[in-house]
Design an enzyme around this catalytic site. Structure first.
Site, PDB file in Angstrom:
ATOM      1  N   TYR A 175      49.796  52.639  37.903  1.00  0.00           N
ATOM      2  CA  TYR A 175      48.979  53.262  38.100  1.00  0.00           C
ATOM      3  C   TYR A 175      49.154  53.983  39.729  1.00  0.00           C
ATOM      4  CZ  TYR A 175      45.647  54.219  41.596  1.00  0.00           C
ATOM      5  OH  TYR A 175      44.862  55.170  41.682  1.00  0.00           O
ATOM      6  N   ASP A 225      42.806  53.482  36.575  1.00  0.00           N
ATOM      7  CA  ASP A 225      42.638  51.837  37.496  1.00  0.00           C
ATOM      8  C   ASP A 225      41.163  51.874  37.097  1.00  0.00           C
ATOM      9  OD1 ASP A 225      40.373  54.543  37.860  1.00  0.00           O
ATOM     10  OD2 ASP A 225      40.473  53.871  40.314  1.00  0.00           O
ATOM     11  N   GLU A 261      47.000  54.730  48.540  1.00  0.00           N
ATOM     12  CA  GLU A 261      47.526  54.334  46.916  1.00  0.00           C
ATOM     13  C   GLU A 261      47.647  52.534  46.997  1.00  0.00           C
ATOM     14  OE1 GLU A 261      45.726  54.974  44.811  1.00  0.00           O
ATOM     15  OE2 GLU A 261      45.222  57.584  45.163  1.00  0.00           O
TER      16      GLU A 261
END
Length: 339
Positions: A126, A144, A43
């Site tokens: 996020y 996102d 991520e």
DNA sequence: AAAACGTGGGC
DNA sequence: TGCCCAAGTTT
């Protein structure tokens, strides 16, 4: 208005068939949870970065540092060099801070809640939501750029980005449920990445086109609307590539904050609004070899490249330019056209 | 809260 | 060429 339950079923069924196999994932319906370390690492690497660009970095990082403990033990310089070329280098600095915080404050185990994750350096709204959902199957509203685009099209949202973010996040939140939160987050992002693409969306293959107001209107790629960005100014400077005659290049460690912070770099002049003659940092028989162009997030840079042979104790001598940010790699290559 | 912060690919 | 875009965060 979208009927949430059938919508969710269609998208999750599609994901069960079409999920991309990625090295930080486990297959849907496999009953396996992915490793939180790998989810977090992926991520962070994928922040503002495409999957093809991040992929080799993920493979190399997990090969060298397969667990958060091994990453904790890494030298800063090793990690910064391994990140070279991926950009947004604060991510690499924060990666180490978070690894060390997980080791020191959490017994080597990642927090398993959004709130806990949000306290880690480099983990924002996020990433906290994504790791909570994907690694720990917590219901989280993972929003996102993909999800913003999907939701903007589903509802034909006329508000332009970035102002539309709160509205889009709220609309996305209306689709989250307690059932399969991790798969849900990834299904929405996969849909955005492969079908509901920024340009030329593949609506004929979309499992939820029937729910999509932008599709109904016939111009899905009009959404999301965006405000035009300001033009990037141009700056000018000089870089000096000093070689020792044995294949080594004179480098320096950049200050820990700001642009390319903490990375190795070449000696450079200041970067100014207009080209000026700059004084070399080291006395040598400098000759000009050309210019390189580079685009940063908020400005263009034109760098005049000078090279010479010589030595200087003030520099770090390295045979390998692979640990340099791209802008400096371009300059090194210009002095070495044979490779 | 606007601005800083990388890079490479597509059109 | 230049602008847009990509799984955002920090200050």
């Amino acid at each position: 208005m979208i009927k949430v339950a059938p919508f969710r079923r269609r998208l999750l069924d599609w994901y069960d068939r079409e999920a991309r196999a990625l090295p930080w994932r486990t297959p849907p319906r496999s009953g396996m949870r992915p490793d939180p370390y790998r989810v977090w690492l992926s991520e962070v690497m994928l922040q503002q970065t495409t999957v093809p660009h991040a992929m080799p970095y993920f493979l190399e990082f997990t090969r060298r540092w397969p667990t958060v403990e091994t990453l904790t033990a890494a030298e800063d310089a090793e990690v910064m060099s391994a990140w070279a070329g991926l950009g947004y280098y604060a991510r690499a600095r924060n990666l180490l801070k978070t690894a060390r915080a997980v080791a020191a404050d959490h017994g080597g185990v990642f927090p398993d809640t959004e709130d806990g994750l949000l306290r880690l350096p480099g983990v924002g709204p996020y990433t906290a939501a994504a790791v909570a959902a994907i690694a720990f199957d917590r219901p989280a509203n993972v929003v996102d750029g993909n999800v913003e685009r999907v939701v903007a099209r589903l509802h034909a949202v006329e508000t332009p980005l970035p102002g539309a973010k709160p509205e889009l996040k709220h609309l996305a939140g209306g689709l989250v449920a307690a059932d399969r939160p991790g798969d849900w987050a990834q299904a929405l992002m996969d849909l955005g990445a492969t079908i509901c693409r920024p340009r030329a969306p593949l609506c004929d293959r979309c499992p939820v086109a029937v729910d999509c107001e932008a599709f109904r209107q016939g111009e899905p790629d009009r959404y999301p609307l965006r405000l035009r960005k300001a033009a990037r100014p141009r700056r000018y400077g000089t870089v000096w590539v000093l070689r020792d005659g044995q294949g080594r290049i004179g480098l320096m460690r950049r200050p820990p904050q700001g642009l390319l912070g903490g990375m190795l770099g070449l000696p450079t002049s200041e970067w100014l609004d207009a080209p000026v003659e700059a004084e070399p940092p080291i006395a040598a028989a400098w000759r000009a070899v050309g210019e390189v162009e580079h685009v940063f997030t908020h400005f263009h840079l034109t760098l005049r490249v000078m090279t010479a042979e010589g030595l200087a104790d003030s520099l770090i001598w390295d045979e390998d330019a692979a640990g340099l940010p791209s802008v400096f790699l371009k300059a090194v290559r210009l002095t070495r056209p044979e490779r």
